[in-house]
Design a protein around this motif. Structure first.
Motif, mmCIF file in Angstrom:
data_model
loop_
_atom_site.group_PDB
_atom_site.id
_atom_site.type_symbol
_atom_site.label_atom_id
_atom_site.label_comp_id
_atom_site.label_asym_id
_atom_site.label_seq_id
_atom_site.Cartn_x
_atom_site.Cartn_y
_atom_site.Cartn_z
ATOM 1 N N ALA A 19 1.101 -1.054 0.075
ATOM 2 C CA ALA A 19 -0.312 0.052 -0.017
ATOM 3 C C ALA A 19 1.003 1.206 0.175
ATOM 4 C CB ALA A 19 -1.100 0.276 1.217
ATOM 5 N N SER A 20 2.138 0.793 0.585
ATOM 6 C CA SER A 20 2.496 2.112 0.401
ATOM 7 C C SER A 20 3.625 2.474 -0.966
ATOM 8 C CB SER A 20 3.932 2.403 2.221
ATOM 9 O OG SER A 20 4.699 3.517 2.088
ATOM 10 N N SER A 21 3.777 1.572 -1.091
ATOM 11 C CA SER A 21 4.413 2.047 -2.386
ATOM 12 C C SER A 21 3.300 2.200 -3.438
ATOM 13 C CB SER A 21 5.128 0.402 -3.158
ATOM 14 O OG SER A 21 5.718 -0.469 -2.404
ATOM 15 N N ALA A 22 2.138 2.080 -3.240
ATOM 16 C CA ALA A 22 1.156 1.960 -4.542
ATOM 17 C C ALA A 22 0.628 4.105 -3.912
ATOM 18 C CB ALA A 22 -0.051 1.218 -4.211
ATOM 19 N N SER A 23 1.164 3.993 -2.369
ATOM 20 C CA SER A 23 0.692 5.729 -2.495
ATOM 21 C C SER A 23 1.990 6.681 -2.574
ATOM 22 C CB SER A 23 0.296 5.975 -1.339
ATOM 23 O OG SER A 23 1.404 5.447 0.078
ATOM 24 N N ARG A 24 3.297 5.757 -2.555
ATOM 25 C CA ARG A 24 4.499 6.685 -2.881
ATOM 26 C C ARG A 24 4.361 7.015 -4.911
ATOM 27 N NH1 ARG A 24 7.271 3.855 0.160
ATOM 28 N NH2 ARG A 24 7.925 2.675 -1.146
ATOM 29 N N LEU A 25 3.337 5.901 -5.476
ATOM 30 C CA LEU A 25 3.089 5.798 -7.116
ATOM 31 C C LEU A 25 2.458 6.915 -7.374
ATOM 32 C CD1 LEU A 25 4.077 4.887 -9.979
ATOM 33 C CD2 LEU A 25 2.444 2.641 -9.584
ATOM 34 N N ALA A 26 1.142 6.780 -6.304
ATOM 35 C CA ALA A 26 0.505 7.905 -7.161
ATOM 36 C C ALA A 26 0.934 9.179 -6.315
ATOM 37 C CB ALA A 26 -1.362 6.876 -5.687
ATOM 38 N N ALA A 27 1.854 9.393 -5.649
ATOM 39 C CA ALA A 27 2.135 10.506 -5.005
ATOM 40 C C ALA A 27 2.830 11.163 -6.496
ATOM 41 C CB ALA A 27 2.990 10.343 -3.984
ATOM 42 N N ALA A 44 2.699 14.826 -8.348
ATOM 43 C CA ALA A 44 3.888 15.485 -8.937
ATOM 44 C C ALA A 44 4.885 15.733 -10.024
ATOM 45 C CB ALA A 44 4.694 15.194 -7.715
ATOM 46 N N GLY A 45 4.440 14.889 -10.749
ATOM 47 C CA GLY A 45 5.102 14.197 -11.712
ATOM 48 C C GLY A 45 3.715 15.355 -12.907
ATOM 49 N N LEU A 46 2.409 15.486 -13.047
ATOM 50 C CA LEU A 46 1.557 16.263 -13.684
ATOM 51 C C LEU A 46 1.625 17.467 -12.946
ATOM 52 C CD1 LEU A 46 -1.008 16.528 -15.492
ATOM 53 C CD2 LEU A 46 -2.387 15.119 -13.487
ATOM 54 N N ALA A 47 1.836 18.097 -11.967
ATOM 55 C CA ALA A 47 2.072 18.987 -11.408
ATOM 56 C C ALA A 47 2.969 19.588 -12.142
ATOM 57 C CB ALA A 47 2.037 19.272 -9.807
ATOM 58 N N LEU A 48 4.816 18.894 -12.141
ATOM 59 C CA LEU A 48 5.637 19.543 -12.387
ATOM 60 C C LEU A 48 5.262 19.820 -14.627
ATOM 61 C CD1 LEU A 48 8.602 17.609 -10.883
ATOM 62 C CD2 LEU A 48 8.139 20.013 -10.769
ATOM 63 N N ASN A 49 4.582 19.029 -14.693
ATOM 64 C CA ASN A 49 3.826 19.819 -16.238
ATOM 65 C C ASN A 49 3.469 20.377 -16.826
ATOM 66 O OD1 ASN A 49 5.322 16.829 -17.343
ATOM 67 N ND2 ASN A 49 3.565 15.576 -16.847
ATOM 68 N N ILE A 50 2.109 20.747 -15.462
ATOM 69 C CA ILE A 50 1.526 22.023 -15.576
ATOM 70 C C ILE A 50 2.376 23.309 -15.491
ATOM 71 C CG2 ILE A 50 -0.342 23.784 -14.766
ATOM 72 C CD1 ILE A 50 -2.171 20.589 -14.321
ATOM 73 N N ALA A 51 3.281 23.097 -14.240
ATOM 74 C CA ALA A 51 4.205 24.272 -14.277
ATOM 75 C C ALA A 51 5.154 24.688 -15.129
ATOM 76 C CB ALA A 51 4.891 24.384 -12.686
ATOM 77 N N GLY A 52 5.997 23.469 -16.673
ATOM 78 C CA GLY A 52 6.040 23.370 -16.975
ATOM 79 C C GLY A 52 5.921 24.628 -17.981
#
Length: 267
Positions: free
Chosen positions: A11-19, A23-31
């Motif tokens: 579950a921890s691994s899945a939550s890290r993947l989702a996070a 984070a990647g989507l947020a960085l894409n939008i910021a870029g």
């Protein structure tokens, strides 16, 4: 106890993947926001002779409102899909045959390497002369560009399969067809999908060039017409349409790749 401990870790691994995905989507939008901001600042200051983002947005609304953008996009997309799908569907079996059978490799490889050295764009004048100015020559050069990229990747994927796995399957009594289906195809799938993605980029580059030379519709044709009148906003709208369509199609291929190669470790 061990299974109970593994569940929290999973579950921890899945939550890290989702996070990470968020984070990647947020960085894409910021870029994207940063790029538009820099573009706006440079054009507002007169540092570059490009249209301002509001001008491009206004032209986009105009072209979308009168239906011209939709017609051009549909024409280019239809050509890309037709040539790209034909190229990929033929390239995969040809690449498998070249990688699996030495006779097929010896017969086909000289032609493959010869045509790889000729840019598909150089084929456009010959295609127009021999096939006319309708849709056939445009689809043909897109097919050729997609085919060459995909067939090389498929061939490379087959010959890169670890011989140890093939020999182990033979020792266990597997026949050639079983080895091909259960070992060679899965192992070469990542190579094939990379080639398909490269072929998609080649297809879009080729369709724009083909429409610049001989077409009465399409995003490339629209850019050519806009060039005659120095209509930079229209050129930008067409460029953005091509980029967004290509990006969306590439993201779809990436999703398919992740689904088909779920067994592959990733960084």
């Amino acid at each position: 106890m061990s299974s109970g401990a593994e569940k929290p870790r999973a579950a921890s691994s899945a939550s890290r993947l989702a996070a990470f995905d968020y984070a990647g989507l947020a960085l894409n939008i910021a870029g994207v926001v940063a790029g538009i901001t820099i573009w706006w600042v440079l054009t507002a200051s007169g540092a570059v002779g490009l249209p301002r983002p509001p001008d491009v947005l206004s032209r986009f609304i105009e072209l979308a409102g009168n239906g011209q953008l939709l017609r051009d996009t549909a024409a280019s997309l239809a050509r890309v899909l037709a040539g790209f799908l034909l190229g990929v569907l033929l390239a995969i079996p040809v690449g498998f045959a070249m990688g699996w059978y030495r006779i097929a490799r010896a017969l086909v490889e000289p032609y493959l390497q010869f045509f790889r050295m000729i840019p598909p764009l150089a084929i456009i004048p010959l295609a127009i002369v021999t096939m006319g100015i309708e849709e056939t020559p445009k689809i043909f050069v897109i097919f050729l560009a997609s085919f060459l990229a995909s067939v090389v990747a498929t061939y490379q994927g087959v010959i890169s399969v670890d011989r140890t796995m093939i020999n182990a399957a033979r020792v266990l009594g597997a026949r050639d067809f079983t080895i091909f289906r259960r070992v060679v195809v899965p192992a070469s799938t990542p190579f094939i999908l990379v080639g398909v993605r490269i072929g998609l980029g080649s297809a879009w580059a080729t369709v724009v060039a083909a429409e610049l030379i001989a077409a009465q519709s399409g995003l490339g044709y629209r850019m050519q017409q806009a060039q005659l009148y120095y209509d930079l906003p229209t050129i930008f709208v067409s460029l953005f349409a091509i980029g967004i369509l290509g990006l969306a199609m590439d993201r779809a291929l990436q999703a398919i790749e992740r689904r088909l190669t779920i067994w592959q470790e990733r960084i």
